[in-house]
Design a protein around this motif. Structure first.
Motif, mmCIF file in Angstrom:
data_model
loop_
_atom_site.group_PDB
_atom_site.id
_atom_site.type_symbol
_atom_site.label_atom_id
_atom_site.label_comp_id
_atom_site.label_asym_id
_atom_site.label_seq_id
_atom_site.Cartn_x
_atom_site.Cartn_y
_atom_site.Cartn_z
ATOM 1 N N VAL A 17 0.711 -1.127 0.039
ATOM 2 C CA VAL A 17 -0.154 -0.145 0.046
ATOM 3 C C VAL A 17 0.729 1.189 0.005
ATOM 4 O O VAL A 17 1.504 1.508 0.862
ATOM 5 N N ARG A 18 1.077 2.240 -1.227
ATOM 6 C CA ARG A 18 1.725 3.223 -1.296
ATOM 7 C C ARG A 18 0.882 4.311 -0.478
ATOM 8 O O ARG A 18 -0.181 4.744 -1.088
ATOM 9 N N PHE A 19 1.591 4.939 0.477
ATOM 10 C CA PHE A 19 0.542 5.971 1.353
ATOM 11 C C PHE A 19 1.470 7.380 1.180
ATOM 12 O O PHE A 19 2.552 7.461 1.610
ATOM 13 N N GLU A 47 1.594 -4.284 3.596
ATOM 14 C CA GLU A 47 2.898 -3.631 3.964
ATOM 15 C C GLU A 47 2.797 -2.147 3.476
ATOM 16 O O GLU A 47 2.603 -2.038 2.112
ATOM 17 N N VAL A 48 2.394 -1.155 4.554
ATOM 18 C CA VAL A 48 2.527 0.077 3.912
ATOM 19 C C VAL A 48 3.706 0.755 4.006
ATOM 20 O O VAL A 48 4.636 0.923 4.559
ATOM 21 N N SER A 49 4.038 1.536 2.704
ATOM 22 C CA SER A 49 5.127 2.450 2.551
ATOM 23 C C SER A 49 5.002 3.799 2.548
ATOM 24 O O SER A 49 4.035 4.134 1.773
ATOM 25 N N ALA A 64 -5.023 11.688 -6.010
ATOM 26 C CA ALA A 64 -5.818 11.721 -7.103
ATOM 27 C C ALA A 64 -4.971 11.517 -8.462
ATOM 28 O O ALA A 64 -5.593 11.015 -9.341
ATOM 29 N N THR A 65 -3.800 12.071 -8.387
ATOM 30 C CA THR A 65 -3.158 11.956 -9.775
ATOM 31 C C THR A 65 -1.835 11.135 -9.498
ATOM 32 O O THR A 65 -1.198 10.735 -10.758
ATOM 33 N N GLY A 66 -1.073 10.926 -8.457
ATOM 34 C CA GLY A 66 0.051 10.131 -8.216
ATOM 35 C C GLY A 66 -0.004 8.677 -8.024
ATOM 36 O O GLY A 66 -1.003 8.277 -8.170
ATOM 37 N N PRO A 67 0.963 7.945 -7.996
ATOM 38 C CA PRO A 67 1.023 6.591 -7.987
ATOM 39 C C PRO A 67 0.908 6.168 -6.630
ATOM 40 O O PRO A 67 1.568 5.158 -6.015
ATOM 41 N N TYR A 68 -0.098 6.775 -5.785
ATOM 42 C CA TYR A 68 -0.308 6.337 -4.394
ATOM 43 C C TYR A 68 -2.038 5.583 -4.513
ATOM 44 O O TYR A 68 -2.477 5.859 -5.302
ATOM 45 N N ASP A 69 -1.833 4.780 -3.478
ATOM 46 C CA ASP A 69 -3.051 3.973 -3.138
ATOM 47 C C ASP A 69 -4.065 4.531 -2.016
ATOM 48 O O ASP A 69 -5.271 4.482 -1.881
ATOM 49 N N ALA A 70 -3.457 5.320 -0.952
ATOM 50 C CA ALA A 70 -4.007 5.505 0.028
ATOM 51 C C ALA A 70 -3.189 6.988 0.666
ATOM 52 O O ALA A 70 -1.971 7.151 -0.055
ATOM 53 N N GLY A 71 -3.544 7.673 1.664
ATOM 54 C CA GLY A 71 -3.051 8.836 1.962
ATOM 55 C C GLY A 71 -3.797 9.771 3.146
ATOM 56 O O GLY A 71 -4.932 9.204 3.553
ATOM 57 N N THR A 215 -7.731 5.699 -2.934
ATOM 58 C CA THR A 215 -8.229 5.862 -4.415
ATOM 59 C C THR A 215 -9.500 4.993 -4.610
ATOM 60 O O THR A 215 -9.708 4.157 -4.134
ATOM 61 N N GLN A 216 -10.219 5.590 -5.620
ATOM 62 C CA GLN A 216 -11.564 4.745 -6.003
ATOM 63 C C GLN A 216 -11.112 3.539 -6.517
ATOM 64 O O GLN A 216 -11.938 2.309 -6.443
ATOM 65 N N ALA A 217 -9.910 3.476 -7.372
ATOM 66 C CA ALA A 217 -9.487 1.968 -7.874
ATOM 67 C C ALA A 217 -9.017 1.041 -6.792
ATOM 68 O O ALA A 217 -9.574 -0.059 -6.689
ATOM 69 N N PHE A 218 -8.180 1.667 -5.803
ATOM 70 C CA PHE A 218 -7.826 0.863 -4.578
ATOM 71 C C PHE A 218 -9.099 0.236 -3.927
ATOM 72 O O PHE A 218 -9.394 -0.774 -3.383
ATOM 73 N N ARG A 219 -10.067 1.154 -3.679
ATOM 74 C CA ARG A 219 -11.323 0.646 -2.852
ATOM 75 C C ARG A 219 -12.000 -0.495 -3.706
ATOM 76 O O ARG A 219 -12.394 -1.234 -3.058
ATOM 77 N N ALA A 220 -12.210 -0.256 -5.102
ATOM 78 C CA ALA A 220 -12.912 -1.105 -5.820
ATOM 79 C C ALA A 220 -12.013 -2.452 -5.810
ATOM 80 O O ALA A 220 -12.784 -3.552 -5.911
ATOM 81 N N ALA A 221 -10.731 -2.524 -5.827
ATOM 82 C CA ALA A 221 -10.049 -3.474 -5.896
ATOM 83 C C ALA A 221 -9.663 -4.510 -4.708
ATOM 84 O O ALA A 221 -9.398 -5.655 -5.018
ATOM 85 N N HIS A 222 -9.569 -3.937 -3.602
ATOM 86 C CA HIS A 222 -9.087 -4.201 -2.446
ATOM 87 C C HIS A 222 -10.079 -3.834 -1.241
ATOM 88 O O HIS A 222 -9.532 -3.151 -0.150
#
Length: 333
Positions: A17-19, A47-49, A64-71, A215-222
Motif C-alpha cells: 500500500v503506497r501511502f 505492507e504500507v510504505s 488523485a493524480t500520483g502513484p499512491y493507493d492511500a493517503g 483511491t477509487q481504484a484501490f477501494r474497488a480492487a481491495h
C-alpha cells in the motif's frame, strides 16, 4: 538496501500500500508509525510504505493524480475538488480530525481580537496552506471582506514567521493551531502567552480537517484491504492516546532530527483540539449534515455550481464497529 528519507519499502508477499502523508514525519502523524512498528498493518496482510508530502491540502491532489493507493489529506479540499467538478478523486474512509485545525495566529498583545479586526491587516501564508485555501469560506462565515486583507505568500517556515509577526512585520499567520504553536516553541516563543488564534473551529465549525483516504481504484480492487487499513490505524490511534511518548518514539525512529519537545506538544495539542471527542462516538465517522454544510459553504464562497453529496466524498462502510473505535477522552482541549 538504502531507503530514501520519508519512504519505506514493501517486503514479502503482503499487499503493498503506497501511502502519501501530508508533510514530513512529525508528531501529528504518530499513530501511523506506531501502527507500523507494532505490526498492525502486517496483521491485516498489508505492507504500507509511507512517503512524505508537502501539505494536507496538496496530499489530496497528489493522491488523485500520483502513484499512491492511500493517503492523509484534507477532507475539505476533497469536497472542494468534487464541487469544482473533478470526478477522479480519492474517497475519505476515516475522519481523523473531528474539527478543523486552521487558524490565523496573531500577536496576543495586539488589537486583533476577531475577524473584523483583520481589515487592512497584513497576513502571511504558505501557498498551499489549507487555512489560506479556506479563507474565502472563513470570510463568508464571518462577514469579512477578503479584499480588505493583504496576503503575502512565502516559503518561510512558521519558525521564522512567528518572530517576524511578533516583531511587527506581519499582523497574522495562516496555519494549523498546533503547527504554529510547535514552531513558535522551536523559535523560543511561548505560544500560550504570545499568540492569539482566530480559529475556523470557532467561526466556521462545520469544517473537518485531516482524513485517511484511498483511491477509487484501490477501494474497488481491495475492499478488504481498506477495512484492514482502517482497523490498523484505529489500533495505532488507540495506542497513541494511551502512550504519547511511545508514539513520539515511533516518529523519531523515522526522523531522528525532529525536535521531540515541540513534536510532543504538537501531538498532544492535536489530540486535544482537532481530535477531542466529547460525544464518545470514537474517531472515524463524518457527519453527513456537516459534509453538506461544508459543500454549501465552499460552493457559495468559490462560486461553484455543484454541491457534492456526502457519499461522493466519504465512505463509512470500512470503519471499525462503533464499540471498537479509538475514543479520545484523555486529552480534552
Amino acid at each position: 538496501m538504502d531507503v530514501p528519507m520519508g519512504e519505506t519499502t514493501a517486503r514479502g508477499d503482503l499487499l503493498p500500500v503506497r501511502f502519501i502523508l501530508n508533510t514530513f514525519y512529525s508528531g501529528p502523524q504518530a499513530w501511523f508509525f506506531l501502527a507500523d512498528d507494532r505490526g498492525y498493518f502486517r496483521d491485516e496482510g498489508l505492507e504500507v510504505s509511507f512517503t512524505e508530502g508537502n501539505s494536507l491540502a496538496r496530499a489530496v491532489k497528489t493522491l488523485a493524480t500520483g502513484p499512491y493507493d492511500a493517503g492523509y489529506g484534507d477532507l475539505n479540499e476533497l469536497v472542494r475538488m468534487r464541487a469544482a467538478g473533478a470526478t477522479e478523486t480519492p474517497v475519505a474512509v476515516m475522519a481523523i480530525h473531528r474539527r478543523a485545525p486552521y487558524t490565523i495566529a496573531v500577536d496576543a498583545a495586539g488589537g486583533i481580537r476577531g475577524p473584523q479586526d483583520l481589515r487592512g491587516k497584513r497576513l502571511i501564508s504558505h501557498d498551499q496552506d489549507a487555512a489560506l485555501l479556506l479563507f474565502p469560506e472563513f470570510c463568508k462565515a464571518t462577514g469579512l471582506d477578503p479584499d480588505a486583507v493583504h496576503i503575502t505568500i512565502s516559503g518561510l517556515s512558521h519558525k521564522v514567521m512567528v518572530p517576524q509577526m511578533l516583531g511587527g512585520e506581519w499582523d497574522g499567520i495562516f496555519g494549523f493551531v498546533n503547527t504554529v504553536a510547535a514552531q513558535a516553541i522551536e523559535a523560543g516563543v511561548d505560544p500560550s502567552t504570545a499568540l492569539r488564534h482566530l480559529e475556523w473551529d470557532h467561526h466556521a465549525p462545520a469544517f473537518y480537517g485531516g482524513a485517511m483516504m484511498v483511491t477509487q481504484a484501490f477501494r474497488a480492487a481491495h475492499p478488504k484491504a481498506v477495512a484492514g487499513l482502517c482497523r490498523a490505524v484505529n489500533r495505532g490511534l488507540a495506542d497513541t492516546i494511551t502512550d504519547v511518548d511511545a508514539a513520539i518514539d515511533a516518529v523519531a525512529r523515522r526522523n531522528p532530527q525532529i525536535d521531540r519537545k515541540a513534536n510532543r506538544a504538537r501531538l498532544i495539542g492535536t489530540l486535544g483540539l482537532e481530535m477531542r471527542d466529547p460525544s464518545g462516538d470514537g474517531i472515524g465517522p463524518a457527519d453527513p449534515d456537516r459534509l453538506c454544510e461544508i459543500a454549501r459553504l465552499i460552493a457559495e464562497a468559490k462560486g461553484y455550481d455543484n454541491q457534492p453529496a456526502p457519499d461522493e466524498v466519504f465512505d463509512a462502510s470500512f470503519l471499525p464497529a462503533a464499540a471498537e473505535r479509538a475514543v479520545n477522552s484523555r486529552y480534552p482541549q
